[in-house]
Design a protein around this motif. Structure first.
Motif, PDB file in Angstrom:
ATOM      1  N   ALA A  39       0.778  -1.134  -0.059  1.00  0.00           N
ATOM      2  CA  ALA A  39       0.118  -0.018   0.021  1.00  0.00           C
ATOM      3  C   ALA A  39       0.937   1.409   0.018  1.00  0.00           C
ATOM      4  O   ALA A  39       2.043   1.117   0.332  1.00  0.00           O
ATOM      5  CB  ALA A  39      -0.896  -0.017   1.176  1.00  0.00           C
ATOM      6  N   PRO A  40       0.285   2.307  -0.581  1.00  0.00           N
ATOM      7  CA  PRO A  40       1.152   3.549  -0.669  1.00  0.00           C
ATOM      8  C   PRO A  40       1.424   4.302   1.035  1.00  0.00           C
ATOM      9  O   PRO A  40       1.033   5.153   1.096  1.00  0.00           O
ATOM     10  CB  PRO A  40       0.571   4.541  -1.479  1.00  0.00           C
ATOM     11  CG  PRO A  40      -0.977   4.103  -1.384  1.00  0.00           C
ATOM     12  CD  PRO A  40      -1.015   2.488  -1.064  1.00  0.00           C
ATOM     13  N   SER A  41       1.800   3.700   1.791  1.00  0.00           N
ATOM     14  CA  SER A  41       2.079   4.011   3.217  1.00  0.00           C
ATOM     15  C   SER A  41       3.177   3.089   3.769  1.00  0.00           C
ATOM     16  O   SER A  41       3.330   2.113   3.741  1.00  0.00           O
ATOM     17  CB  SER A  41       0.964   3.718   3.933  1.00  0.00           C
ATOM     18  OG  SER A  41       1.156   3.964   5.285  1.00  0.00           O
ATOM     19  N   GLY A  44       2.037   0.116   5.562  1.00  0.00           N
ATOM     20  CA  GLY A  44       1.435  -0.920   4.822  1.00  0.00           C
ATOM     21  C   GLY A  44       2.527  -2.103   4.890  1.00  0.00           C
ATOM     22  O   GLY A  44       3.660  -2.073   5.608  1.00  0.00           O
ATOM     23  N   ARG A  45       2.067  -3.229   4.500  1.00  0.00           N
ATOM     24  CA  ARG A  45       2.947  -4.414   4.822  1.00  0.00           C
ATOM     25  C   ARG A  45       4.138  -4.470   3.957  1.00  0.00           C
ATOM     26  O   ARG A  45       3.916  -4.083   2.701  1.00  0.00           O
ATOM     27  CB  ARG A  45       2.190  -5.882   4.222  1.00  0.00           C
ATOM     28  CG  ARG A  45       2.932  -7.145   4.904  1.00  0.00           C
ATOM     29  CD  ARG A  45       2.017  -8.297   4.588  1.00  0.00           C
ATOM     30  NE  ARG A  45       1.258  -8.503   3.214  1.00  0.00           N
ATOM     31  CZ  ARG A  45       2.126  -9.067   2.200  1.00  0.00           C
ATOM     32  NH1 ARG A  45       3.175  -9.441   2.272  1.00  0.00           N
ATOM     33  NH2 ARG A  45       1.235  -9.121   1.109  1.00  0.00           N
ATOM     34  N   ARG A  46       5.372  -4.718   4.282  1.00  0.00           N
ATOM     35  CA  ARG A  46       6.482  -4.647   3.612  1.00  0.00           C
ATOM     36  C   ARG A  46       6.559  -5.832   2.848  1.00  0.00           C
ATOM     37  O   ARG A  46       6.430  -6.992   3.338  1.00  0.00           O
ATOM     38  CB  ARG A  46       7.689  -4.715   4.678  1.00  0.00           C
ATOM     39  CG  ARG A  46       7.853  -3.285   5.256  1.00  0.00           C
ATOM     40  CD  ARG A  46       9.193  -3.247   6.050  1.00  0.00           C
ATOM     41  NE  ARG A  46       9.154  -2.078   6.799  1.00  0.00           N
ATOM     42  CZ  ARG A  46      10.233  -1.504   7.499  1.00  0.00           C
ATOM     43  NH1 ARG A  46      11.050  -2.420   7.533  1.00  0.00           N
ATOM     44  NH2 ARG A  46      10.112  -0.225   7.865  1.00  0.00           N
ATOM     45  N   THR A  47       6.617  -5.861   1.399  1.00  0.00           N
ATOM     46  CA  THR A  47       6.429  -7.333   0.692  1.00  0.00           C
ATOM     47  C   THR A  47       7.775  -7.782   0.195  1.00  0.00           C
ATOM     48  O   THR A  47       7.928  -8.700  -0.100  1.00  0.00           O
ATOM     49  CB  THR A  47       5.615  -6.889  -0.703  1.00  0.00           C
ATOM     50  OG1 THR A  47       6.122  -5.905  -1.332  1.00  0.00           O
ATOM     51  CG2 THR A  47       4.269  -6.617  -0.168  1.00  0.00           C
ATOM     52  N   LEU A  75       2.791  -6.047  -8.845  1.00  0.00           N
ATOM     53  CA  LEU A  75       2.640  -4.772  -8.436  1.00  0.00           C
ATOM     54  C   LEU A  75       2.609  -4.760  -6.959  1.00  0.00           C
ATOM     55  O   LEU A  75       2.458  -5.064  -6.107  1.00  0.00           O
ATOM     56  CB  LEU A  75       1.093  -4.369  -9.041  1.00  0.00           C
ATOM     57  CG  LEU A  75       0.875  -4.185 -10.191  1.00  0.00           C
ATOM     58  CD1 LEU A  75      -0.664  -4.195 -10.511  1.00  0.00           C
ATOM     59  CD2 LEU A  75       1.402  -3.222 -11.079  1.00  0.00           C
ATOM     60  N   THR A  76       3.693  -3.429  -6.731  1.00  0.00           N
ATOM     61  CA  THR A  76       3.882  -2.974  -5.395  1.00  0.00           C
ATOM     62  C   THR A  76       4.247  -1.462  -5.358  1.00  0.00           C
ATOM     63  O   THR A  76       4.028  -0.785  -6.288  1.00  0.00           O
ATOM     64  CB  THR A  76       5.206  -3.646  -4.875  1.00  0.00           C
ATOM     65  OG1 THR A  76       6.223  -3.385  -5.646  1.00  0.00           O
ATOM     66  CG2 THR A  76       4.911  -5.037  -4.919  1.00  0.00           C
TER      67      THR A  76
END
Length: 150
Positions: A39-41, A44-47, A75-76
């Motif tokens: 997510a743009p924050s 958000g979860r670090r992928t 997409l990230t």
């Protein structure tokens, strides 16, 4: 006029005013590795962690964030300040031959295995060929069909 007719007319009008798609916007991760998020924050979860130089396609931007697609199509989100305009490409072929000229018959300058990162020396394609440079200094032309990020 019926509501359904008005709604249909509005949909047709909206479809006619949609802006055309823009050319692909490729960038590279800057000098330091960058964290990718779902997510743009920063909440958000670090992928994943994108290594320095990794090419990405910028799909959209939202404030200080860019939604990007990687070579695998994933997409990230990444902080926009982590991206630079310097262009890199990734070899997608099993063993790409980099030629001295933009021609299959020109001598081979060097070869590069799949997933090798090359700098895009000239972003303009020459009849399906791209001018690239390896970090060791070797340069030449690779078929655009054998790389991702152009």
């Amino acid at each position: 006029m019926k509501l359904s007719s008005l709604l249909s007319a509005a949909i047709v009008l909206a479809a006619a005013t949609i802006a055309p798609a823009h050319a692909l916007d490729f960038r590279s991760v800057g000098a330091a590795p960058a964290i990718l998020y779902d997510a743009p924050s920063e909440k958000g979860r670090r992928t994943n962690i994108a290594p320095r130089g990794m090419p990405v396609e910028v799909v959209t931007t939202y404030g200080d964030w860019s939604k990007v697609r990687d070579a695998d199509g994933k997409l990230t989100w990444i902080m926009s300040k982590a991206l630079v305009s310097k262009r890199n490409v990734i070899i997608t072929a099993a063993n790409a031959r980099i030629h001295t000229g933009a021609d299959e018959n020109s001598p081979v300058s060097f070869t590069a295995d799949k997933n090798v990162l090359l700098e895009l020396s000239d972003p303009t394609s020459q009849a399906g060929w791209l001018k690239v440079k390896h970090r060791d200094g070797q340069s030449g032309f690779v078929k655009s069909s054998e790389v991702w990020g152009d």
